[in-house]
Design an enzyme around this catalytic site. Structure first.
Site, PDB file in Angstrom:
ATOM      1  CG  HIS A   1      -5.265   3.878   1.304  1.00 54.14           C
ATOM      2  ND1 HIS A   1      -4.938   2.617   0.853  1.00 54.14           N
ATOM      3  CD2 HIS A   1      -6.597   4.020   1.074  1.00 54.14           C
ATOM      4  CE1 HIS A   1      -6.017   2.021   0.379  1.00 54.14           C
ATOM      5  NE2 HIS A   1      -7.034   2.847   0.496  1.00 54.14           N
TER       6      HIS A   1
ATOM      7  CG  ASP B   1      -2.280   0.603   0.936  1.00 53.32           C
ATOM      8  OD1 ASP B   1      -2.353   1.852   0.928  1.00 53.32           O
ATOM      9  OD2 ASP B   1      -3.250  -0.135   0.707  1.00 53.32           O
TER      10      ASP B   1
ATOM     11  CB  SER C   1      -9.485   0.558   0.029  1.00 48.86           C
ATOM     12  OG  SER C   1      -8.934   0.698  -1.251  1.00 48.86           O
TER      13      SER C   1
END
Length: 582
Positions: free
Chosen positions: A194, A156, A415
């Protein structure tokens, strides 16, 4: 590339920097193109369609991934150099390499008999209070299943070292390995925000939320699992095929050293060819064959109706690969009850383009999920301050910045649903370490909660638009993941690779019906244990006139084109940067 051990660095009072975020979190431009009949052995089709238009002698160069029929050697690299190319990254795990080559040399490179397929190094971007109870992970935790000993690779935007990812006494971090694959940036911290959020959903131990006055206690699914931080996305959440493939390749190499049993890929890009040719799909298959469960986001294009498909046919890559577990996003409507779940408007739907694979495989809560935020610089919260979750007063009746700096944030998307399934996969592997990826996938699908109604509606919180959703198998897959049911099951699929490959949807244009066709080597046949009615329940494929007879979904037309970006108006379109539903 840069590797460091996990480190602890979390100030007591962090202040978000007021820097300008230059790119919104978005998925990339995607074009669905006709690719029926292509195969790696067909020399006439060695150049991907999006490269075919670039060939010619205009002096330009392009970054490509060249897949070979065998693992490339120095002789192969030299042949590319002889045509003006430059080797960038060796990708032996998929018998490939990343090069920069002149566009004038593309046809000559494709003529090499050892070359199987050439495609661009495409860009991509990164597709628990109530969540834990909605998937019965609280029952699993109470029974002692917490992910201890299982390593999970998070590919990620990086994972920052925060208290919730420490061991319980904060003496050391559970982030056991860090490495960056972002070109020119060796930092493994999460400037975007994220990746840390994803890691918290998987393995956060709720340290800060349980010792401070937050609105809830935000524990992850497998709070004792370890995290292997393989950073492949930059500070804006963007990456490329090459960076993600290199990270997957490293996860395979580190599998035994860190007991990596799961890879989490909360990212996606467009589908440009069959999964059999796509280098990103080939990479996830190599991890699957190496004994690693790969869990992938379906994508956030469920609202897209530019081609009249109502979001059907929009699952991104590598979630279109039949081996991996592809996850869509449900909404618990703030209750934390499994039975309150319905599908979100934004979750991408199958069948997949080109191959018509039945996807997603499972769904999990992905609407308004609260998890850890990276301390210090965090581009998501800097751009969208309302995403931050602040501590409260002693009675929790009032919350805000006056009570301290935020340590959590709320995000929506497939996600967020993906790491829920990754965490539950880790629990299964803690319980039964000998399970293969196919056995994990089959058990999760069979034991999924199948109580979705045939229809639902969702209101986009940003636009107020109401979406009517048919909750068929192209929306919900086999159902909503259920940790407790999966752990209680003793059903065991065959151990060989591909036993649980997702089936294909076959459309009969005369009868206007869709049937599920399982590969003969898989378990999805009309058997008592693994048959269609057992695994997919009432998530039947008939009833939606949008799917039946829609030539765009079933083959030869483009669902979305150059003018449509997987992103701003769909993914982060609301004023607060969220994609939440009501």
């Amino acid at each position: 590339m840069h590797a460091t051990p996990g480190s602890q660095n979390e100030p007591d009072n962090s202040v978000l920097k007021t820097t300008t975020w230059g790119a919104r979190f978005a998925l990339v431009t995607a074009i669905l193109l006709l690719a029926a009949g292509l195969s790696l052995a067909d020399g006439r089709n060695k150049l991907s369609h999006d490269l075919d238009a670039l060939k010619g002698g205009n002096g330009a160069t392009v970054d490509v991934i060249i897949q070979y029929t065998t693992v490339p050697t120095d002789a192969h690299y030299q042949r590319v150099r002889n045509k003006g190319g430059a080797l960038k990254v060796k990708l032996g795990a998929i018998k490939a390499a990343h090069y920069s080559v002149p566009t004038a040399a593309l046809e000559a490179l494709a003529d090499d008999p050892d070359v199987a397929y050439i495609s661009p190094n495409r860009p991509l971007k990164g597709s628990l209070d109530h969540v834990v109870s909605a998937v019965n992970a609280d029952l699993a935790y109470a029974s002692g299943w917490d992910g201890t000993g299982v390593g999970i690779a998070v590919i990620d935007s990086g994972v920052s070292s925060v208290y919730d990812l420490d061991v319980d006494n904060n003496s050391s971090s559970r982030i056991t390995y860090n490495q960056s694959f972002v070109q020119g940036d060796s930092s493994t911290d999460d400037a975007f925000g994220h990746g840390t959020h994803i890691a918290g959903i998987i393995a956060g131990n709720a340290y800060v939320s349980s010792t401070s006055n937050y609105p809830g206690v935000y524990r992850g699914i497998a709070p004792e699992a370890t995290i292997v931080n393989l950073r492949a996305l930059d500070g804006t959440g963007a990456g490329t095929d090459s960076s993600v493939i290199a990270a997957i390749q490293q996860a395979i190499a580190l599998k035994n050293s860190y007991n990596i049993r799961v890879i989490n890929l909360s990212l996606a890009r467009g589908v440009f060819e069959s999964y059999k040719q796509d280098p990103l799909c080939q990479a996830v298959e190599s991890a699957w064959r190496a004994g690693i469960v790969v869990v992938v986001a379906a994508g956030n294009m469920g609202q897209y109706n530019g081609a009249g498909t109502s979001g059907y046919g929009t699952v991104g890559a590598p979630g279109n690969d039949p081996y991996v577990i592809t996850v869509g996003a449900s909404n618990t409507h703030g209750t934390g009850l499994q039975t309150s779940q319905s599908m979100t408007s934004f979750s991408s739907k199958g069948p997949t383009s080109f191959d018509h694979i039945v996807k997603p495989d499972l769904v999990a809560p992905g609407n308004g999920v609260v998890s850890r935020m990276a301390s210090g610089g965090n581009a998501l919260v800097t751009s969208y301050p309302s995403l931050a979750v602040y501590p409260c007063n002693s009675s929790r009746s009032n919350c805000g910045s006056q009570y301290g700096s935020p340590r959590y944030m709320r995000l929506s998307g497939t996600s967020m649903a993906t790491p829920v399934v990754s965490g539950i996969a880790a629990l299964l592997l803690q319980q039964t370490p000998g399970l293969t990826p196919d056995q994990v996938k089959a058990r999760l699908m069979k034991t999924a909660w199948k109580g979705f109604s045939s229809n639902a509606s969702a209101t986009d919180l940003g636009t107020g638009v109401v979406y009517h959703i048919e909750q068929d198998l192209f929306a919900v897959g086999a159902g909503a993941v259920d940790a407790s049911a999966a752990l209680a099951s003793t059903d065991l699929a065959p151990s060989y690779v591909g036993a649980a490959k997702s089936p294909t949807a076959v459309y009969d244009s005369v009868a206007q019906t869709v049937t599920i066709a399982a590969d003969s080597s898989t378990i999805w046949n009309n058997s008592v244990l693994w048959g269609n009615s057992v695994v997919w329940g009432n998530s039947v494929v008939w009833g939606n006139s949008v799917v039946w007879g829609n030539s765009v979904v079933w083959g030869n037309s483009v669902v979305w084109g150059n003018s449509v970006v997987w992103g701003n108006s769909v993914v982060w379109g609301n004023s607060d940067g969220s994609i939440g539903d009501q």
